[in-house]
Write an enzyme that holds these catalytic residues in place. Sequence first.
Site, PDB file in Angstrom:
ATOM      1  CB  ALA A  20      -0.924   0.022   1.224  1.00 54.23           C
ATOM      2  CG  ASP A  80      -5.427  -0.134  -4.619  1.00 58.35           C
ATOM      3  OD1 ASP A  80      -6.000   0.123  -4.436  1.00 58.35           O
ATOM      4  OD2 ASP A  80      -5.805  -0.812  -5.185  1.00 58.35           O
ATOM      5  CB  THR A  81      -3.974   4.110  -0.754  1.00 56.37           C
ATOM      6  OG1 THR A  81      -3.861   4.465  -2.107  1.00 56.37           O
ATOM      7  CG2 THR A  81      -4.046   5.321   0.113  1.00 56.37           C
ATOM      8  CB  THR A  82      -1.270   2.719   4.109  1.00 55.58           C
ATOM      9  OG1 THR A  82      -1.727   2.203   5.381  1.00 55.58           O
ATOM     10  CG2 THR A  82      -0.114   3.673   4.364  1.00 55.58           C
ATOM     11  CB  SER A  85      -0.731   5.751  -1.957  1.00 53.74           C
ATOM     12  OG  SER A  85      -1.053   4.860  -3.004  1.00 53.74           O
TER      13      SER A  85
END
Length: 592
Positions: free
Chosen positions: A102, A403-405, A422
């Site tokens: 992510a 997508d990514t945190t 991300s």
Amino acid sequence: MRRRTFLAALPAAGAAAAAATPALATSRAENPNRDRPDVRIGDRVDGATFAGRSAVWGVHGAAATAHPLATLAAIEILKAGGSAVDAAIAANAILGFGEPIACGIGGDCFVMLWDPKQKKVVGLNGSGRSPKGLSLETVRKRAKPNGTLPSYGAITVSVPGAVDAWWALHQRYGKLPWKALFEPAIRHATEGAPVIQNTAFYVEASNRNFTKPDAGIEEVDNFRKLWAPDGRTPREGEIFRNPDLANTYRLIAEGGGRAFYEGEIAERIERYFKRIGGWMTREDLAAHHSEWVEPRSIDYRGTDVWALPPNSQGLVTLQMLHILAQFDVGGMGFQSAAAIHHGVEAKRLAFEDRARFYADPAFYEQPVDWLLSKDYARERAKLIRPNRIAPMVYPGKAPSHGDTTYFTTADADGMMVSIIQSNYRGMGSGLIPDGLGFMFQDRGELFALTDGHPNIYAPGKRPFQTIIPGFATRDGQPLLSFGVMGGDMQPQGQSQVVMNLVDFGLGLQEAGDSPRWHHDGGMEPTGQDLGQPGVLNLESGVPEKTKAGLAKIGWTFKPAPGGYGGYQAIQRWPGRYAAATEMRKDGVALAY
């Protein structure tokens, strides 16, 4: 007898036998009993029946991240006297090791925070630009048949902005020494840590994608060496180490944030791209600096919801909520067909504007005031019909104009940090520079290639960005630091969380555990047309009566497991914090 006491009383051979338990089933394929859609969550004695846990509470500070080690490190930093910014940086460094599916230092970063001294919401844009030596002509030659950019490879790589964003934050708000913030991540990357479930799942998926014959990635040997040295990726619970990343973190810790852009790391990056035929140079890296920006807000039924301006898609959340404010959403009923239908239609309208007007403001002047005006929201709301789908929706016609945190931290001084970071699609571009242990983002995939489009590719330009932190205030005081991960799900998820809190009165954890919807369709900022009216994805927890009502309106459904984002949040109460985390991910929320 307690298990620990029992094991201690066993002879050595007996203890070894007792410890030799069968291997854990870490996937549905290994244990079909894990895939039972007819089985629901167990019952809690209090709280919403669909909530998987309750919020955590503390008076001194809080943290919520998608990885337990990151949350724990953030709390330890806070207890050591660090600020919420210090805690966020330490957590992000660990996330880059433990949740690389992510995020990581090869990606970008956006931040909103409550500055208790200024008593205001502050914004930071930490997104990087395309290489100066990569021309539009070259990019178009690499385009896919549908006119969009590939998902992977050097053509998608823009300058990583995360480390400079950390540096800018620490220079202004840090309390502990910069070097101290990297000690937990360096320790874990060196010694190793068990792989969490989501990371194991998505690394395996990335391995399949990156190693396809037609993946278009210049080299994948570095990925295989790090993640699949024995021919397979690590399973959940297996120990993973990344000594190359640990060494990269040491260089950053010793040399400061600019060490990523101007020192040994930058030289290695340039050599790597020369080796594989890419375009990133030391000059591109050295030219990068984060930008402090003014967040914008709208009033949603007495709560001021904030977002960052473009090139982020943050204003989409505000546009959606402004449209929904024209309706009595609370009166429609929680998880009702009417509430979901109006939310989806608001999304469709706001996303058409997203596709038309959102781009790097250094190259295109967005009509932001008009997009966020009440008059425009009322105009767009009139296009929504309660019992049928609008067959086509279009962007508004802007008036002429010049997508990514996700994770969040809060400290005892009242600072609340809302931060999202991300690599974009999956793990990123597939490219890991020699000996550095991180993957470059593929954010450049989001450029358009159509002449006249605000988001058209140009050298030295920032692409349209999906990652957006969230923030809310009430009566001029901080209320909520929150975010929902996952591409175009982010504004859709943020809006649903706000509606759950404001319109339906849910608690902080319940607002995230509530079943979500996700709409696919319409125009994209890349110029791609996904079709109208699109399809509606509903989580399994949405009531059957609601699904039937939506089908009667005309919606068609498509399952999208894993496509509903990941939520973290901290809420400020007088003298205390509540923190919540995402039941769909592997993280925890802690407060003290």
